[in-house]
Structures are given as C-alpha cells and as structure tokens.
Design an enzyme around this catalytic site. Structure first.
Site, short mmCIF file in Angstrom:
data_model
loop_
_atom_site.label_atom_id
_atom_site.label_comp_id
_atom_site.label_asym_id
_atom_site.label_seq_id
_atom_site.Cartn_x
_atom_site.Cartn_y
_atom_site.Cartn_z
N ARG A 172 1.08 -1.07 -0.04
CA ARG A 172 -0.13 0.02 -0.08
C ARG A 172 0.88 1.31 -0.06
O ARG A 172 1.90 1.46 0.85
CB ARG A 172 -0.90 -0.07 1.31
N GLU A 184 4.16 7.33 2.94
CA GLU A 184 5.20 6.20 3.00
C GLU A 184 4.56 4.98 1.95
O GLU A 184 3.56 4.93 1.67
CB GLU A 184 5.31 5.73 4.35
N ASN A 188 4.22 0.93 1.98
CA ASN A 188 4.14 -0.25 2.72
C ASN A 188 4.34 -1.62 2.06
O ASN A 188 3.65 -1.61 1.23
CB ASN A 188 2.85 -0.33 3.81
N SER A 242 -2.92 -3.10 5.93
CA SER A 242 -4.28 -3.44 6.40
C SER A 242 -5.31 -2.42 5.81
O SER A 242 -5.02 -1.45 5.35
CB SER A 242 -4.38 -3.12 7.92
N LYS A 278 11.72 3.01 5.67
CA LYS A 278 11.73 4.32 5.37
C LYS A 278 13.30 5.04 4.96
O LYS A 278 13.26 6.07 4.13
CB LYS A 278 11.42 5.46 6.76
N LYS A 288 11.62 10.36 11.51
CA LYS A 288 10.84 9.02 11.48
C LYS A 288 12.03 7.96 11.50
O LYS A 288 13.17 7.91 10.79
CB LYS A 288 10.31 8.70 10.09
N GLU A 342 7.50 0.20 11.74
CA GLU A 342 5.99 0.42 11.08
C GLU A 342 5.01 0.35 11.83
O GLU A 342 5.35 -0.16 13.16
CB GLU A 342 6.01 -0.87 10.32
N GLY A 343 3.85 0.73 11.51
CA GLY A 343 2.61 0.29 12.62
C GLY A 343 2.27 1.49 13.29
O GLY A 343 1.27 1.45 14.19
N ARG A 401 -8.38 7.06 5.14
CA ARG A 401 -8.33 7.30 6.65
C ARG A 401 -8.34 8.54 6.96
O ARG A 401 -7.80 9.39 6.25
CB ARG A 401 -7.03 6.81 7.18
#
Ligand code: ADP
Ligand code: MG
Length: 459
Positions: free
Chosen positions: A108, A123, A125, A130, A292, A349, A353-354, A435
């Site tokens: 994604r 970013e 992924n 998800s 990253k 950063k 992740e997450g 989102r």
C-alpha cells in the site's frame, strides 16, 4: 446511531476492542467511521491509482537487489541490531538455501494532498498492509446512509466503491496459482500468519473469505506460536504443510514490529518459513525494501533511475517530497541543521512500522539530543505535508464527534508477483482506503486508536 451500529455489525465493519484480555469471550465492536464520504480531486485520485503499478515495479526491483539493500541498510542494521539487523542476519542465513524464486507483495502506498491539491507520498508499505478488507464496506455504508436521514450533499455516482478486499484476495490467488503451476500441485492453501491478540481480525477475514469464495483457495490462520506446533517442512523439498494442507503462500499479518517476535522461537520460525518452498508475502528482503531509509534514498533521481525507466521514474517522483538522511553526508548535514534549527516543517521517522513511532516538529531537537549522535542515521527527516482540512462527523464507539475538522490520508493497494531477477509476472492496483485523523492530531493509525475509516467522493 442504533441504525449505524447495526449496519456496521451486520456488514462486518468491526474490530476487537482495544484491550482484549482473553480471546474468544470478547465481543467485537463497530470500527470508527465517518458518516459521510470526503471529497477528493478526481484527477489526483486517478493519478494515485495509475501510479501503483509503477511503485509495485520499483519496490519489487529493490527487493530483488540485495546488494543495494545491503549498502543502504547496512549502517542501520548495526544501529538497530535487534530488529532491522536481525532481519538482515536472517536473510543472510537463509540466502544459500532459498528454494522459492518467486516473491509476492500485497502493498500500500499512502498519500496526502498538499495545499496545491497534489498527492504526495507519506510512505510505502511492503508488509502486512491493513484495511483492504474493511475499506469496501465504508463506501457501501456511505451509499446506504445517503438513502436515509443522513442524506448528504454528494452525488451518489461520484462515490468511489473500493474492491480492495477482492483485489487483494486476487493477489493472494495469483501467488497460489503460480505455486501450483510451478510445483504441479492441487489443493494448496494460503497460510495467514497473524499477531496474538490482533484487534483487526475482520479486516483479514474479509480477504480470507474473498479468497475462498472467488477463487476456491482455503486459508489457514496461525500465530507464530500456533504455527510452530502445526508447521511441517520437508527437509529435502522444503514443502510446507500445515494442518494437512500444502501451503502455497505464507502471508504475514505480523512480523513487522519487534514486539511481534516474543522469543527466539518466533525468529527461528520466520527463518524456517523463509527457507520453505512456499511463496512469501513478503520475503525478508521485500519487507526491508519498505524501510523509510529506502524511501529516502529513492528520492535521489540517480538512484531511482537504477530501477525505473524515465517515464515510470517521472510518475513516482512526482509524488515525492524532500526527505533527508541524518548521516554525515552533505545532504545529511543539511538534514541535521534543518532538524535542529527549523523543526516546525518536519517529521522525524525511525525505521519502524505500525504507527506511533514518529517525532514531530518542535519535539525533534530535544529528541535528537536525548539519543547519541551515532544513532541519528537510523532516522530520516521528512518534510511535513500540509493538507487541506474538511469537516465530517466521526462516530467512534458510542462517541459522536459532530462536524469536526479532519485531514485525510489516501492509501492505494497493490499486488505484485516477481522473479528473483526482478522480472515482474503479475502487477495490479487494488483500489483504495481513506483514513482520517482529527486535524489537531499528528498520527493517523486506525488500529492504534488514532483515526478512523472514510470513503472518497470525487470532485
Ligand atoms: P507508520 O509506518 O508508523 O505508519 P508513517 O510514515 O505512515 O509511519 O507516519 C504515520 C502518520 O504520520 C501518517 O499516517 C501521517 O498521518 C503522519 N505523517 C507521516 N509523514 C508525514 C508527512 N510527511 N507529512 C504529514 N504527515 C505525516
Ligand atoms: Mg503509515
């Protein structure tokens, strides 16, 4: 709100609550959602979808280039031996025994609109992406609500349905199919390796159900611990069998954060699965390609040109903002100066992740001073994307936040299957996720409790 609540439960737009103590007795709850879709410029939406196959290609080729990854990530592996370093050691341990030449990605790419209404990449992924399972339900919800007392001003035809669950399931199927053709097998299954106490189970279940109903392929869900018991790997052939079924694809919805590995046995299992004959989604190299640090290096035009032709390079780099290393190179020195003197325009950063790991604006100088300078190169400094605000009503559990200011992040899914030499066999975009976060909060992870799900209507 009873009507909304019932709709969410009836359609599986749900999650487990934030502190599940013990599995099965815990009831799921509706996911946080908006009552209305949020406007998004049509041309930019289309551009994001059209860019996806180019990003798929780019990151597949990076993952197919261990020498490049070693050079980029090498210093970080030393700085972060317990996670990035350990993943790399695992790869080194596996590399002479890798039996499977194909790799699968379900990925994604995340964007925000800048103030000129251009999409800019947040970013990329490459592991455990998800909300592809839940996202389709949100546009469906908005279409439904628009025919109730929550009628909105948007034109129903401009609402964009997302088929991300079906399309990502298609990606898993492509992996399964490639394995069956390669090994001349039938009746294989996909192994979902999942977190213990996962909250976002239904997001994953929707993919599993689409895989079975659209493609007739079964999925088996196991945590690392359960898989340690259930997985059998034939020493000679590498064939992986779980619960009596031969596994074609190992699909990770865990393994992306240090806390996902409870002990050495979990790491050993990751290694064993890497060496197995099953196609990994993702491989360790592909997971590392989503770092990253790699994103930062790829903003260099010359580096990008190693992986993409000029046309594709232009498509992807059009979405890039400035990202600085914090090492001792010339660009790194500039990054350090900006981080310490002009932090208000940047986000810092780490290689994680997450959600919940970044350091924002004025917190950056103090944070950098609190760690040793030798650790700085484990971070990248990214220009903050200032993004237009919208007003929407957010329903989270039983709280209704009426007419609040929000900012949106668009995620575009993709799937890609490639050979060891970087040759791409299957390459697809897989629709989207929108989102939001409240405009006064820095982070936007939904599962982490910071944000909520939305859908797009085109303007
Ligand atoms: P993670 O891997 O934790 O998801 P991200 O890079 O996606 O890390 O950052 C987390 C969140 O921080 C994003 O969802 C977004 O809300 C915000 N963010 C990250 N980078 C930027 C940026 N350059 N400009 C504005 N917001 C950002
Ligand atoms: Mg993110």
């Amino acid at each position: 709100m009873i009507q909304l609540h019932d709709w969410l439960l009836a359609h599986g737009l749900i999650m487990y609550p934030s502190s599940p103590s013990s599995g099965s007795s815990i009831l799921p709850a509706p996911s946080p959602v908006t009552l209305y879709p949020t406007p998004f410029p049509r041309a930019q939406f289309e551009k994001a979808i059209a860019a996806q196959p180019h990003f798929n290609t780019l990151y597949a080729r990076v993952a197919a280039d261990p020498e490049f990854l070693k050079n980029v990530m090498g210093p970080l592996m030393a700085a972060d031996p317990d996670f990035t370093g350990r993943l790399w050691s695992l790869y080194l341990e596996a590399k002479h025994e890798l039996r499977q030449k194909l790799s699968l990605g379900l990925v994604r790419s995340d964007y925000m609109l800048d103030l000129d209404a251009q999409i800019k990449q947040i970013e990329y992924n490459s592991i455990s992406v998800s909300f592809g399972g839940l996202s389709p339900k949100v546009a469906e919800l908005h279409r439904f609500l628009n025919r109730t007392e929550y009628r909105n001003k948007f034109d129903g035809s401009s609402l964009v349905a997302s088929q991300s669950a079906e399309k990502l399931a298609r990606g898993l199927y492509e992996g399964d199919l490639a394995y069956r053709r390669q090994q001349l097998k039938e009746n294989t299954a996909v192994l979902f390796v999942v977190q213990e106490n996962e909250r976002n189970v239904f997001d994953q279940r929707h993919l599993e159900y689409a895989l079975l109903s659209n493609h007739g392929v079964r999925a088996i869900r196991k945590t690392f611990k359960e898989a340690q018991q259930a997985a059998q790997i034939n020493e000679e052939t590498g064939v992986l069998v779980v619960d009596g079924l031969e596994i074609s694809v190992v699909y990770y919805r865990t393994g992306y954060a240090p806390t996902d590995y409870a002990d050495d046995a979990d790491w050993e299992l990751r290694l064993a699965l890497e060496k197995s004959l099953a196609i990994k989604c993702p491989t360790i190299l592909s997971q590392l390609s989503g770092a990253k640090k790699v994103q930062q290096i790829l903003t260099d035009k010359e580096v990008l040109a190693q992986f993409l032709d000029p046309e594709s390079s232009a498509v992807v780099s059009d979405t890039f903002v400035e990202i600085y290393p914090l090492d001792t190179s010339e660009k790194g020195q500039k990054g350090r100066k900006l981080a310490l003197e002009l932090p208000g325009k940047y986000v810092l950063k780490p290689q994680r992740e997450g959600g919940g790991n970044n350091i924002y604006k004025e917190d950056i100088p103090g944070y950098l001073r609190s760690i040793s300078e030798s650790e700085w190169e484990g971070y990248v400094l990214m220009e903050l994307i200032e993004t237009p605000r919208h007003v929407n009503t957010v329903v989270r559990h039983s709280d209704v936040h009426a007419e609040v200011e929000i900012v949106s992040e668009l995620g575009v899914f993709g799937y890609v299957l490639w050979e060891e030499n970087g040759n791409i066999l299957v390459n697809g975009a897989a629709d989207y996720l929108l989102r939001l976060k409240f405009s006064n909060s820095d982070e936007g992870g939904v599962a982490a409790g910071f944000g909520c799900l939305d859908s797009v209507y085109l303007v």
